[in-house]
Design a protein around this motif. Sequence first.
Motif, mmCIF file in Angstrom:
data_model
loop_
_atom_site.group_PDB
_atom_site.id
_atom_site.type_symbol
_atom_site.label_atom_id
_atom_site.label_comp_id
_atom_site.label_asym_id
_atom_site.label_seq_id
_atom_site.Cartn_x
_atom_site.Cartn_y
_atom_site.Cartn_z
ATOM 1 N N UNK A 70 -97.807 -45.091 35.516
ATOM 2 C CA UNK A 70 -97.981 -45.546 34.140
ATOM 3 C C UNK A 70 -98.857 -44.645 33.253
ATOM 4 N N UNK A 71 -99.567 -43.688 33.842
ATOM 5 C CA UNK A 71 -100.392 -42.794 33.025
ATOM 6 C C UNK A 71 -99.628 -41.489 32.831
ATOM 7 N N UNK A 72 -98.667 -41.532 31.944
ATOM 8 C CA UNK A 72 -97.794 -40.399 31.686
ATOM 9 C C UNK A 72 -98.457 -39.458 30.672
ATOM 10 N N UNK A 73 -97.863 -38.265 30.434
ATOM 11 C CA UNK A 73 -98.423 -37.335 29.442
ATOM 12 C C UNK A 73 -98.740 -38.019 28.125
ATOM 13 N N UNK A 74 -99.854 -37.618 27.556
ATOM 14 C CA UNK A 74 -100.559 -38.224 26.417
ATOM 15 C C UNK A 74 -101.557 -39.252 26.908
ATOM 16 N N UNK A 75 -101.473 -39.581 28.209
ATOM 17 C CA UNK A 75 -102.483 -40.451 28.834
ATOM 18 C C UNK A 75 -103.562 -39.586 29.504
ATOM 19 N N UNK A 76 -103.165 -38.407 30.046
ATOM 20 C CA UNK A 76 -104.083 -37.467 30.687
ATOM 21 C C UNK A 76 -104.837 -38.107 31.870
ATOM 22 N N UNK A 77 -104.137 -38.297 32.984
ATOM 23 C CA UNK A 77 -104.754 -38.959 34.148
ATOM 24 C C UNK A 77 -105.971 -38.235 34.706
ATOM 25 N N UNK A 78 -106.062 -36.902 34.504
ATOM 26 C CA UNK A 78 -107.230 -36.186 35.027
ATOM 27 C C UNK A 78 -108.515 -36.594 34.311
ATOM 28 N N UNK A 79 -108.395 -37.184 33.123
ATOM 29 C CA UNK A 79 -109.575 -37.650 32.385
ATOM 30 C C UNK A 79 -109.884 -39.124 32.643
ATOM 31 N N UNK A 80 -109.000 -39.819 33.360
ATOM 32 C CA UNK A 80 -109.174 -41.272 33.500
ATOM 33 C C UNK A 80 -109.178 -41.782 34.943
ATOM 34 N N UNK A 81 -108.431 -41.143 35.826
ATOM 35 C CA UNK A 81 -108.273 -41.703 37.175
ATOM 36 C C UNK A 81 -109.603 -41.810 37.922
ATOM 37 N N UNK A 82 -110.290 -40.696 38.138
ATOM 38 C CA UNK A 82 -111.539 -40.734 38.896
ATOM 39 C C UNK A 82 -112.623 -41.513 38.160
ATOM 40 N N UNK A 83 -112.813 -41.313 36.819
ATOM 41 C CA UNK A 83 -113.822 -42.127 36.119
ATOM 42 C C UNK A 83 -113.560 -43.626 36.226
ATOM 43 N N UNK A 84 -112.285 -44.041 36.123
ATOM 44 C CA UNK A 84 -111.955 -45.470 36.218
ATOM 45 C C UNK A 84 -112.138 -45.986 37.633
ATOM 46 N N UNK A 85 -111.648 -45.256 38.602
ATOM 47 C CA UNK A 85 -111.722 -45.682 40.004
ATOM 48 C C UNK A 85 -113.172 -45.825 40.462
ATOM 49 N N UNK A 86 -114.003 -44.830 40.158
ATOM 50 C CA UNK A 86 -115.409 -44.908 40.572
ATOM 51 C C UNK A 86 -116.144 -46.010 39.822
ATOM 52 N N UNK A 87 -115.831 -46.203 38.531
ATOM 53 C CA UNK A 87 -116.474 -47.286 37.769
ATOM 54 C C UNK A 87 -116.163 -48.645 38.380
ATOM 55 N N UNK A 88 -114.941 -48.845 38.824
ATOM 56 C CA UNK A 88 -114.533 -50.132 39.374
ATOM 57 C C UNK A 88 -115.216 -50.446 40.705
ATOM 58 N N UNK A 89 -115.454 -49.436 41.542
ATOM 59 C CA UNK A 89 -115.907 -49.717 42.902
ATOM 60 C C UNK A 89 -117.223 -49.042 43.305
ATOM 61 N N UNK A 90 -117.549 -47.907 42.709
ATOM 62 C CA UNK A 90 -118.702 -47.147 43.195
ATOM 63 C C UNK A 90 -119.591 -46.645 42.055
ATOM 64 N N UNK A 91 -119.614 -47.372 40.963
ATOM 65 C CA UNK A 91 -120.380 -46.955 39.791
ATOM 66 C C UNK A 91 -121.824 -46.581 40.064
ATOM 67 N N UNK A 92 -122.581 -47.381 40.839
ATOM 68 C CA UNK A 92 -123.995 -47.053 41.081
ATOM 69 C C UNK A 92 -124.221 -45.750 41.829
#
Length: 402
Positions: A303-325
């Motif tokens: 679902x994160x197709x071009x114009x979404x830019x997954x390299x800017x969102x995948x790791x930041x979102x994943x770590x925020x959800x589970x390993x933010x601290x």
Amino acid sequence: MARSKKEDVEGRFNSPVSITAADSSISLLKLMSILIIFVVGVVVGLASSSHIDRYFTFQSDQFNLNHPYVDTRQFCFNTPKIVVNCAREDCLSMDSFIKPHNLSHRMKDDELFWRASLVPQKEEFPFKRVSRVAFMFMTRGPLPMLPLWERFFKGQDVEKYSIYVHTLPGFELNVTNTSVFYGRQIPSQHVEWGSVLLVDAEKRLLANALLDFSNERFVLLSESCIPIYNFPTVYNYLIGSLHSFVESYDDPSRYGRGRYSRRMRPDIRLSDWRKGSQWFELHRNLAIKIVSDTKYYTLFRKYCKPSCYPDEHYIPTYLHMFYGPLSANRTVTYVDWSVLSPHPASYSASNITESFVQSLRNNRTLCSYNSQEIPICYLFARKFDASALEPLLNITSEVMGF
């Protein structure tokens, strides 16, 4: 006149008929001897040739890549490597397991990620472990700043760092066998800017680096990145940190939340969605979590197709959800996004001065490090084009200390 018996006997042996018969007997005996010798010679010759054939067949098999005792995966003629024949050497030795001698392999991504996700349950290491920093370069082609990086690594303890390079398939770095970059290319695949293939390349670099059990910290760099401090400062800063360095923030604009797809619900909600710099630095524990993830990566892939830019969102979102601290929520790579463009500002020879480099080192007054405020916030900077190399080399010793 009658002759005596003695004379008759002597006459028979001396007569022409008797002589001819004797000669014939001798000739027959010689012929039989020759035949016997010939047959014996043939038998010995056949036996010898059989041994010789087996010898040369065996020798040929030693160099036959299809021979069952040769691991053909160890052979790749495009990159330098150490060839290991598991029929003769212990390929399950501790040395080859904890630190692969050869970056070339034929594992598919799912096989590579699975192997990289393996975590020992025993806390003590059965070998002397020196924590390493893995410098992971993602580049389309040459590394224009390579001489600068060579100077950065020169004279440093080789047990404290490792290098991995992901290029476009088919490209080979043109370096000498004395370079620290020699033989450090990993098996790569095609990458497209703005697509999930960038995330694949990041995970591929992480996974290959994770195969070395001494790699403790993992920093992602591009061909336009430079170090702005010397190696001891960078090493001690990263190894001594209690946190990883991944930028992750909520951007309410169309460049942040506007890229979220509702089809990611319920696993990823809009309130979970985060954005951040692609240029991360990770502790080993978080690197393992990222290469192990399938569920959330699959959602980004769908679902994160071009114009979404997954390299800017995948790791930041994943770590925020589970390993933010576990993250300091900032990057250690300086990038100037003040220009109104899809790409950050770039620097050429005309920009390079001592005061400019000092401004990169002191761009922020203070930042948090292990719950304390310190003046060192960035360790690297980008984007520098090839023309900046020479003036950078002229000021490294005075400004950056290497």
